[in-house]
Design an enzyme around this catalytic site. Structure first.
Site, PDB file in Angstrom:
ATOM      1  N   ASP A 209      85.189  18.320  59.571  1.00 39.04           N
ATOM      2  CA  ASP A 209      85.967  17.315  60.603  1.00 39.04           C
ATOM      3  C   ASP A 209      85.195  16.320  60.913  1.00 39.04           C
ATOM      4  O   ASP A 209      85.661  15.375  61.739  1.00 39.04           O
ATOM      5  CB  ASP A 209      86.363  18.138  61.751  1.00 39.04           C
ATOM      6  CG  ASP A 209      84.895  18.870  62.347  1.00 39.04           C
ATOM      7  OD1 ASP A 209      84.029  18.985  61.565  1.00 39.04           O
ATOM      8  OD2 ASP A 209      84.957  19.088  63.590  1.00 39.04           O
ATOM      9  N   GLU A 210      84.082  16.080  60.351  1.00 39.69           N
ATOM     10  CA  GLU A 210      83.041  14.544  60.665  1.00 39.69           C
ATOM     11  C   GLU A 210      82.611  14.055  59.404  1.00 39.69           C
ATOM     12  O   GLU A 210      82.430  14.810  58.303  1.00 39.69           O
ATOM     13  CB  GLU A 210      81.872  15.077  61.414  1.00 39.69           C
ATOM     14  CG  GLU A 210      82.481  15.743  62.730  1.00 39.69           C
ATOM     15  CD  GLU A 210      81.052  16.125  63.537  1.00 39.69           C
ATOM     16  OE1 GLU A 210      80.251  15.370  63.682  1.00 39.69           O
ATOM     17  OE2 GLU A 210      81.091  17.278  64.390  1.00 39.69           O
TER      18      GLU A 210
END
Length: 421
Positions: free
Chosen positions: A106-107
């Site tokens: 997610d990053e």
């Protein structure tokens, strides 16, 4: 040389956001994504903003979360959905630069240096990415913009959800230094406790400390934190498509019940070994070292490892080494709640290796075992994991039904860092 422009994009409450997108009725209600209570993976993996006022935190046990919020809705994780959204997210980032370094699902960091003539300022790119993620994926992302990776990461945490924060060489003392030391990448729980012993509580305290004292207290890591806090980080953003060297392959599991003896441990270690060996063969790797991790039912943990006589990608040999370590280092004073197995010091599988002199029978046995395990891989790939299992694993159906390869929990980066957010 032009000043660097690096952004860090962090999808907001990723797992929970994806679930609310697929189940709109969850919106407006406190909800969380949680592991399996039955398999004793009963922890909060992600939660939405409505759950935050109740004190629901990532990594919290489900029973604790329910005590804080009786109306909490808990949904099971669906990693196939999360992987799909992660790929779509990175595809959007790839429109702005080829230099993308993922940080979990997610990053990601993106180096925009040299790309701004086409796309505008770093802040403009960040705002455009936020708008595209919201429109194309239906979820939100927060973005930090800075001249290095550490401050870009810090910025993405400062204005959530769906915000852009710019940290420059001119304003980082004003924006970053008052923040808690724990907000700096690399300051985990243990480091935070050590820093507090010396009354270092903010990022500014780290930046203004004597680097020699930090090194004395924290070793070389103290110098890294001094560099990070002062904005001296110059680490590059990886080029898209570059693969990190795989240093180890492993699995661990919280067992369906506490393990009481060697027989129990043997069943679970064999389950773990089959997952690890299959993944090694998929990647064309073999291990020269085996490591086990043990946690008792009162949560005392330790690890042990041993070098192998010959590198291996065979589950039977990984399991045998694990059991040898267990017997040498554990006396069953207390039951085991969870165990782990890892193959480390990896190297490529060597085809047609030279037979070992005076051990031809052993070499033939290993080759037959290798063929057998590849056949098992193919059967499971076509018909499912439980299409073929070892007979002794049926001695305890509860333990023998573990499938670490398919049921492997993918934790969000926030969980691995121990973040509450």
């Amino acid at each position: 040389m032009p000043a660097r422009t690096v952004i860090h994009a962090d999808l907001d409450n990723f797992y929970a956001s994806v679930e609310m997108l697929h189940h709109p009725k969850l919106r407006g209600h406190p909800m969380a994504v949680g592991g399996s209570v039955e398999q004793r993976h009963g922890i909060i993996l992600a939660r939405n903003y409505e759950a935050r006022p109740y004190g629901i935190k990532v990594g919290q046990a489900l029973w604790q979360a329910r005590q804080l919020c009786s109306g909490l809705i808990i949904v099971p994780p669906d990693y196939n959905k999360y992987l799909r959204f992660s790929r779509l997210f990175r595809s959007i980032l790839g429109n702005y630069s080829p230099q993308i370094e993922p940080f979990g699902l997610d990053e990601a960091w993106v180096d925009l240096t040299g790309c701004l003539a086409k796309h505008g300022s770093g802040a403009n790119v960040a705002d455009e990415i936020r708008a595209r993620v919201k429109f194309e994926l239906g979820i939100t992302v927060s973005v930090g913009v800075s001249y290095n990776k550490i401050f870009a990461k810090l910025g993405s945490d400062m204005n959530k959800p769906d915000g852009t924060t710019v940290i420059t060489e001119q304003n980082f003392r004003e924006l970053a230094w008052p923040l808690p030391a724990a907000d700096l990448l690399g300051v985990g729980r243990a480091t935070q406790v050590k820093l507090r012993k010396y009354n270092i509580r903010t990022i500014g305290d780290i930046a203004q400390s004597d680097p020699n004292l930090l090194k004395r207290w924290l070793g070389k890591w103290g110098l890294f934190l001094y560099t990070y806090a002062n904005g001296f980080d110059a680490s590059p953003v990886a080029q898209a498509g570059e693969e990190n060297v795989i240093k180890s392959i492993g699995n661990s599991t919280t067992c369906p019940r506490d393990l009481e003896n060697d027989k129990d441990a043997h069943i679970v270690f064999q389950c773990l070994a089959e997952s690890i060996a299959a993944r090694m063969r998929e990647l064309g790797l073999q291990a020269k070292t085996v490591q086990i991790s043990l946690r008792t039912n009162d949560l005392y943990s330790f690890t042990r490892q041993k070098a192998l006589v010959q590198p291996t990608h065979l589950s039977t040999e990984l399991c045998s080494a694990a059991m040898a370590l267990l017997r040498a280092h554990y006396r069953w004073d207390k039951p085991l709640r969870s165990i782990g197995l890892r193959g480390t010091n990896l190297e490529p599988i060597i085809a047609g290796r030279q037979p070992v002199l005076f051990a031809l029978d052993e070499d033939i046995r290993r080759r037959r075992t290798e063929v057998l395990e590849y056949v098992i891989d193919n059967i499971r790939r076509r018909f499912g994991y439980f299409a073929i299992t070892r007979a002794f694993m049926s001695l305890d159906p509860q333990l023998g039904k573990l499938n670490p390869k398919d049921e492997h929990i993918i934790h969000p980066i926030g969980y691995l860092r121990g973040d509450a957010s």
